[in-house]
Design a protein around this motif. Structure first.
Motif, mmCIF file in Angstrom:
data_model
loop_
_atom_site.group_PDB
_atom_site.id
_atom_site.type_symbol
_atom_site.label_atom_id
_atom_site.label_comp_id
_atom_site.label_asym_id
_atom_site.label_seq_id
_atom_site.Cartn_x
_atom_site.Cartn_y
_atom_site.Cartn_z
ATOM 1 N N ALA A 1 39.841 53.109 39.242
ATOM 2 C CA ALA A 1 40.374 51.832 38.759
ATOM 3 C C ALA A 1 41.507 51.315 39.645
ATOM 4 O O ALA A 1 41.537 50.130 39.998
ATOM 5 C CB ALA A 1 40.847 51.967 37.321
ATOM 6 N N LYS A 2 42.466 52.178 40.012
ATOM 7 C CA LYS A 2 43.590 51.711 40.819
ATOM 8 C C LYS A 2 43.116 51.192 42.172
ATOM 9 O O LYS A 2 43.545 50.123 42.633
ATOM 10 C CB LYS A 2 44.619 52.818 41.024
ATOM 11 C CG LYS A 2 45.858 52.326 41.793
ATOM 12 C CD LYS A 2 46.859 53.425 42.035
ATOM 13 C CE LYS A 2 48.104 52.848 42.723
ATOM 14 N NZ LYS A 2 47.791 52.112 43.964
ATOM 15 N N GLU A 3 42.219 51.929 42.814
ATOM 16 C CA GLU A 3 41.693 51.481 44.108
ATOM 17 C C GLU A 3 40.943 50.157 43.957
ATOM 18 O O GLU A 3 41.046 49.268 44.808
ATOM 19 C CB GLU A 3 40.763 52.542 44.693
ATOM 20 C CG GLU A 3 41.444 53.839 45.090
ATOM 21 C CD GLU A 3 40.424 54.920 45.412
ATOM 22 O OE1 GLU A 3 39.894 54.906 46.547
ATOM 23 O OE2 GLU A 3 40.147 55.757 44.529
ATOM 24 N N ILE A 4 40.184 50.045 42.886
ATOM 25 C CA ILE A 4 39.415 48.817 42.647
ATOM 26 C C ILE A 4 40.351 47.618 42.510
ATOM 27 O O ILE A 4 40.137 46.575 43.135
ATOM 28 C CB ILE A 4 38.524 48.970 41.400
ATOM 29 C CG1 ILE A 4 37.350 49.910 41.709
ATOM 30 C CG2 ILE A 4 38.006 47.606 40.918
ATOM 31 C CD1 ILE A 4 36.561 50.332 40.479
ATOM 32 N N PHE A 5 41.406 47.759 41.707
ATOM 33 C CA PHE A 5 42.316 46.638 41.505
ATOM 34 C C PHE A 5 43.145 46.340 42.758
ATOM 35 O O PHE A 5 43.519 45.186 42.989
ATOM 36 C CB PHE A 5 43.193 46.883 40.282
ATOM 37 C CG PHE A 5 42.486 46.629 38.982
ATOM 38 C CD1 PHE A 5 42.313 45.337 38.513
ATOM 39 C CD2 PHE A 5 41.949 47.684 38.248
ATOM 40 C CE1 PHE A 5 41.646 45.084 37.327
ATOM 41 C CE2 PHE A 5 41.276 47.448 37.060
ATOM 42 C CZ PHE A 5 41.120 46.145 36.594
ATOM 43 N N ASP A 6 43.400 47.357 43.586
ATOM 44 C CA ASP A 6 44.056 47.109 44.881
ATOM 45 C C ASP A 6 43.157 46.258 45.779
ATOM 46 O O ASP A 6 43.626 45.333 46.463
ATOM 47 C CB ASP A 6 44.390 48.428 45.579
ATOM 48 C CG ASP A 6 45.580 49.140 44.947
ATOM 49 O OD1 ASP A 6 46.315 48.498 44.166
ATOM 50 O OD2 ASP A 6 45.768 50.349 45.228
ATOM 51 N N ILE A 7 41.855 46.560 45.778
ATOM 52 C CA ILE A 7 40.897 45.789 46.586
ATOM 53 C C ILE A 7 40.784 44.373 46.039
ATOM 54 O O ILE A 7 40.694 43.403 46.806
ATOM 55 C CB ILE A 7 39.519 46.479 46.591
ATOM 56 C CG1 ILE A 7 39.613 47.813 47.346
ATOM 57 C CG2 ILE A 7 38.462 45.583 47.243
ATOM 58 C CD1 ILE A 7 38.402 48.696 47.158
#
Length: 301
Positions: free
Chosen positions: A91-97
């Motif tokens: 989730a964190k990586e997704i929202f960073d992207i």
């Protein structure tokens, strides 16, 4: 006066291995929820990455708009799963992207749109189909909101009315579902001409039953128009549809193979804008390669 739009997939990036990944409900169940969530998380992370790279590719290639893939978040709207992006392992990586993608959209000025899949239907007699359609549109609008896209027709959600029949009865059935939509869907929803067998949903009828009564813009599609002219020339239908948009329209361009609705790979001609400023999503099968060819045709004109 014409901006070209890429539909979902870049063949240039696909040849480099940058491809969207999906996951079926059957496969998810076979994996079990724990393993299925891991696989789903990896694939959705990949899809957001591919979306960012595709948007950057458009900006660098003189492509003015991008139609989001409907495969970015597989299974999120499935009625039996009820999954939220925040539940995913990445989730964190997704929202960073997503944040990086928002910045790229803003920097480039790229127009974002979507054309949800053909199973979206507001005229079905089956309530399950209606509910699934609403959920699917909610998911598309969620992505638009995550990307900070305008909550209006600058970022259109484009659908068809595919059912033939009495336009009065069908339009009333459609509107009964339309009135159930959330504002972030309703304020973006546009209706595209469709070459139904009996010619129900020509530009003329879409304007009569949906624009004149409810203010819903109409999408001109060159290939559908060529198959269902509704007693109008291309120019008449184009201009009538053009007037229904309160902002610059996003229309569709393709060429049929041997007079059929089968989309050609590459263009022979060039979209006509009849003196108007317009964006055209290019629905030719060769995707960005077809757009590069259109750019060459325009440069030589």
């Amino acid at each position: 006066m014409i901006n070209y739009g890429l539909c979902c997939i870049s063949l240039v990036l696909s040849e480099k291995g940058e491809k969207f990944q999906t996951l079926t409900y059957t496969r998810f169940k076979a994996l079990g929820r724990e393993e299925g969530m891991k696989v789903l998380s990896n694939r959705i992370l990949n899809n957001f990455n591919v979306t960012l790279k595709t948007i950057s590719h458009c900006a660098q290639s003189g492509i003015g708009s991008y139609r989001l893939s409907s495969e970015i978040t597989p299974l999120l709207s499935h009625p039996d799963l009820d999954i939220d992006l925040t539940e995913l392992d990445h989730a964190k990586e997704i929202f960073d992207i997503i944040d990086e993608t928002k910045k790229e959209i803003k920097r480039s000025g790229l127009r974002i749109s979507s054309h949800p899949p053909e199973f979206v239907s507001f005229t079905s007699q089956k309530e399950q189909v209606i509910n699934n359609s609403i959920r699917d549109l909610d998911e598309h609008a969620m992505l638009f909101d995550l990307y900070d896209c305008p909550k209006d027709y600058r970022s259109p959600l484009n659908i068809h009315i595919r059912q033939d029949g009495d336009p009065e009865e069908l339009s009333q059935r459609f509107m009964s579902v339309y009135n159930r939509l959330k504002p972030n869907v309703k304020d973006r929803l546009v209706l595209e001409v469709n070459d139904n067998k009996n010619g129900t949903w020509s530009v003329k009828n879409l304007i009569k039953y949906f624009y004149e009564r409810h203010g819903i813009p109409v999408t001109f599609d060159s290939l559908h128009q060529s198959l269902l002219h509704g007693d109008q020339s291309d120019e008449e239908a184009f201009n009538d549809a053009y007037r229904t948009w309160p902002t610059k329209p996003l229309f569709h361009y393709s060429e049929g193979v041997d007079g059929t609705r089968k989309h050609a790979d590459m263009p022979i001609n060039h979209p006509k804008n009849f003196g108007q400023v317009v964006d055209f999503d290019i629905e030719l099968k060769s995707k960005d390669l077809a757009i590069f060819k259109l750019q060459q045709i325009a440069a030589q004109a």
